[in-house]
Design a protein around this motif. Structure first.
Motif, PDB file in Angstrom:
ATOM      1  N   LEU A   1      -1.841  46.928  10.508  1.00 53.15           N
ATOM      2  CA  LEU A   1      -1.498  47.547  11.787  1.00 53.15           C
ATOM      3  C   LEU A   1      -1.121  46.499  12.823  1.00 53.15           C
ATOM      4  O   LEU A   1      -0.146  46.663  13.569  1.00 53.15           O
ATOM      5  CB  LEU A   1      -2.675  48.385  12.292  1.00 53.15           C
ATOM      6  CG  LEU A   1      -2.977  49.680  11.529  1.00 53.15           C
ATOM      7  CD1 LEU A   1      -4.285  50.280  12.011  1.00 53.15           C
ATOM      8  CD2 LEU A   1      -1.845  50.687  11.698  1.00 53.15           C
ATOM      9  N   VAL A   2      -1.902  45.423  12.877  1.00 53.33           N
ATOM     10  CA  VAL A   2      -1.622  44.356  13.834  1.00 53.33           C
ATOM     11  C   VAL A   2      -0.284  43.694  13.520  1.00 53.33           C
ATOM     12  O   VAL A   2       0.512  43.392  14.424  1.00 53.33           O
ATOM     13  CB  VAL A   2      -2.763  43.314  13.814  1.00 53.33           C
ATOM     14  CG1 VAL A   2      -2.393  42.099  14.654  1.00 53.33           C
ATOM     15  CG2 VAL A   2      -4.062  43.932  14.337  1.00 53.33           C
ATOM     16  N   GLU A   3      -0.008  43.501  12.226  1.00 50.80           N
ATOM     17  CA  GLU A   3       1.243  42.856  11.820  1.00 50.80           C
ATOM     18  C   GLU A   3       2.453  43.715  12.180  1.00 50.80           C
ATOM     19  O   GLU A   3       3.450  43.219  12.729  1.00 50.80           O
ATOM     20  CB  GLU A   3       1.213  42.608  10.313  1.00 50.80           C
ATOM     21  CG  GLU A   3       2.479  41.967   9.760  1.00 50.80           C
ATOM     22  CD  GLU A   3       2.432  41.813   8.247  1.00 50.80           C
ATOM     23  OE1 GLU A   3       3.508  41.702   7.636  1.00 50.80           O
ATOM     24  OE2 GLU A   3       1.316  41.827   7.674  1.00 50.80           O
ATOM     25  N   VAL A   4       2.371  45.007  11.907  1.00 47.82           N
ATOM     26  CA  VAL A   4       3.476  45.905  12.236  1.00 47.82           C
ATOM     27  C   VAL A   4       3.661  46.001  13.751  1.00 47.82           C
ATOM     28  O   VAL A   4       4.790  45.990  14.259  1.00 47.82           O
ATOM     29  CB  VAL A   4       3.236  47.294  11.628  1.00 47.82           C
ATOM     30  CG1 VAL A   4       4.272  48.298  12.144  1.00 47.82           C
ATOM     31  CG2 VAL A   4       3.287  47.222  10.105  1.00 47.82           C
ATOM     32  N   ALA A   5       2.556  46.079  14.483  1.00 54.66           N
ATOM     33  CA  ALA A   5       2.637  46.133  15.946  1.00 54.66           C
ATOM     34  C   ALA A   5       3.339  44.909  16.500  1.00 54.66           C
ATOM     35  O   ALA A   5       4.193  45.008  17.398  1.00 54.66           O
ATOM     36  CB  ALA A   5       1.239  46.262  16.536  1.00 54.66           C
ATOM     37  N   ALA A   6       2.983  43.733  15.986  1.00 53.33           N
ATOM     38  CA  ALA A   6       3.620  42.499  16.450  1.00 53.33           C
ATOM     39  C   ALA A   6       5.107  42.501  16.135  1.00 53.33           C
ATOM     40  O   ALA A   6       5.932  42.048  16.948  1.00 53.33           O
ATOM     41  CB  ALA A   6       2.935  41.293  15.810  1.00 53.33           C
TER      42      ALA A   6
ATOM     43  N   ALA B   1       8.183  42.457  18.854  1.00 48.84           N
ATOM     44  CA  ALA B   1       9.138  41.344  18.817  1.00 48.84           C
ATOM     45  C   ALA B   1      10.587  41.841  18.763  1.00 48.84           C
ATOM     46  O   ALA B   1      11.469  41.243  19.379  1.00 48.84           O
ATOM     47  CB  ALA B   1       8.842  40.448  17.623  1.00 48.84           C
ATOM     48  N   VAL B   2      10.850  42.914  18.026  1.00 49.56           N
ATOM     49  CA  VAL B   2      12.235  43.339  17.816  1.00 49.56           C
ATOM     50  C   VAL B   2      12.688  44.406  18.815  1.00 49.56           C
ATOM     51  O   VAL B   2      13.891  44.654  18.953  1.00 49.56           O
ATOM     52  CB  VAL B   2      12.439  43.881  16.380  1.00 49.56           C
ATOM     53  CG1 VAL B   2      12.029  42.840  15.365  1.00 49.56           C
ATOM     54  CG2 VAL B   2      11.680  45.185  16.164  1.00 49.56           C
TER      55      VAL B   2
ATOM     56  N   LEU C   1      13.286  48.375  10.389  1.00 53.79           N
ATOM     57  CA  LEU C   1      13.136  48.543   8.939  1.00 53.79           C
ATOM     58  C   LEU C   1      13.238  47.201   8.217  1.00 53.79           C
ATOM     59  O   LEU C   1      12.409  46.878   7.350  1.00 53.79           O
ATOM     60  CB  LEU C   1      14.203  49.506   8.410  1.00 53.79           C
ATOM     61  CG  LEU C   1      14.062  50.977   8.828  1.00 53.79           C
ATOM     62  CD1 LEU C   1      15.325  51.748   8.467  1.00 53.79           C
ATOM     63  CD2 LEU C   1      12.846  51.602   8.153  1.00 53.79           C
ATOM     64  N   ALA C   2      14.242  46.416   8.582  1.00 58.48           N
ATOM     65  CA  ALA C   2      14.449  45.133   7.905  1.00 58.48           C
ATOM     66  C   ALA C   2      13.325  44.152   8.208  1.00 58.48           C
ATOM     67  O   ALA C   2      12.863  43.423   7.316  1.00 58.48           O
ATOM     68  CB  ALA C   2      15.800  44.545   8.322  1.00 58.48           C
ATOM     69  N   ALA C   3      12.887  44.129   9.442  1.00 59.13           N
ATOM     70  CA  ALA C   3      11.850  43.172   9.825  1.00 59.13           C
ATOM     71  C   ALA C   3      10.519  43.477   9.138  1.00 59.13           C
ATOM     72  O   ALA C   3       9.836  42.573   8.643  1.00 59.13           O
ATOM     73  CB  ALA C   3      11.667  43.176  11.343  1.00 59.13           C
TER      74      ALA C   3
END
Length: 363
Positions: A243-248, A252-253, A285-287
């Motif tokens: 969750l933290v990784e996706v949120a970051a 960012a994008v 999606l790509a990130a």
């Protein structure tokens, strides 16, 4: 009785006065006891001091009358009447021959700077503090002599500075704590993104911009694919890391002009105006896919925001309307196999709001 005012307005006492204004009236009235002393014991008044006391009396009456008529003084009125009141106290002390008044005068002169420190900007507090110190020191120099003068000057400066510094420190602490509490209330503790409450507080600004410019609003509802399996197979600690990784990644994008929030569970919302949101779903999606841990599905909804004649506008309801539409697109993306985006054009969103003074920026 104290009435709680809305944010950005002073707290009112007795219906129409704020603490700062009442303090000015009290500070100006601080000369009254000195005037009473002069009337009761005329021998304590210096030669020709009666005229000075008369002038102070007139200014005191004017200050009190203006304060109670205006109710809430603006900064200019506060500085003018507050500094005038302090000068009046000092003049009264000058014309009364009684060294015992020295410390009392210092205490009276410290009232206005202390109140200024509790609710006025530094550009007002500092000059008022300087005026109070100058007036208090002048009284000490005239009324005392020798070593006593040095002690009196030091004590008087301390009498003025300590309450002012304490009030400024207390105000700073309260301001910092309030900002911290607002931040905690508006953000998701795990990811650091906005929660639903923080999102609603900032969406009004976006809706105003979309309504006034005619530029469509775009919402990207992002859901992590097979997130339950991540928790089941690897544990909730790893799930939290995801969750933290996706949120970051989303933060960012999305770009600086977009609002990014966690709506709950594994669902996120990216909201912004179309010029800065064009193609952002493909970038998301790509990130996320490039991270190699999970994939996401994205439901994209676009809608125009049109002026409405309704007086009451609910930003939360507007968010729900856009999110509900984007949720239909998200369901389609899931049905098509996940790790992709689906699109839907929403109905025009009526909005009659305007940027309010207490609206928060979403930079």
């Amino acid at each position: 009785m104290v009435r709680r005012a809305s944010e950005g307005t002073p707290r009112l006492v007795w219906g129409r006065y704020d603490i700062r204004s009442l303090a000015v009236a009290c500070a100006a009235s601080g000369a009254v006891p000195l005037l009473v002393v002069a009337l009761l014991v005329p021998s304590l008044v210096r030669p020709n001091g009666v005229w000075a006391l008369a002038a102070v009396s007139v200014f005191t009456a004017v200050t009190v009358a203006v304060t109670f008529r205006v109710g809430v003084l603006d900064d200019r009125q506060f500085v003018l009447l507050g500094s005038g009141g302090m000068v009046g106290v000092a003049v009264s002390a000058f014309v009364i021959v009684d060294p015992a008044l020295t410390m009392g005068v210092g205490a009276m002169l410290g009232v206005v700077p202390a109140i200024a420190a509790s609710g006025s900007p530094r550009r007002i507090t500092v000059p008022l503090t300087a005026i109070a110190i100058a007036a208090a020191v002048s009284v000490c120099i005239v009324e005392t002599g020798g070593a006593v003068r040095l002690v009196a000057v030091g004590a008087t400066i301390t009498t003025v500075l300590v309450p002012t510094i304490l009030m400024a420190s207390l105000r700073s602490s309260v301001t910092a704590m309030t900002a911290r509490l607002v931040d905690l209330a508006d953000t998701d503790p795990l990811t650091g993104l906005l929660n639903r409450r923080g999102l609603t507080a900032r969406v009004a600004v976006l809706l105003d911009q979309a309504c006034s410019s005619g530029v469509p609003l775009q919402a990207c509802l992002v859901d992590i694919d097979h997130f339950k399996s991540v928790n089941d197979d690897f544990g909730h600690a790893i799930g939290d890391d995801v969750l933290v990784e996706v949120a970051a990644t989303l933060h960012a994008v999305a770009g600086p002009d977009a609002v990014v929030a966690r709506l709950g569970g594994e669902e996120f919302l990216v909201l912004g105006l179309v010029p800065s949101m064009g193609g952002v779903e493909a970038t998301i999606l790509a990130a996320v896919r490039g991270g190699g841990t999970v994939t996401v599905s994205v439901g994209v909804a676009r809608c125009t925001v049109v002026p409405s004649d309704h007086e009451v506008c609910d930003a939360g309801a507007a968010v729900d309307a856009v999110t509900t539409t984007a949720d239909r697109a998200l369901y389609a993306a899931k049905s098509y196999g996940r790790d992709q985006a689906a699109y839907v054009l929403a109905e025009p969103l009526p909005w009659a709001g305007a940027v309010r003074k207490d609206s928060l920026s979403f930079e």
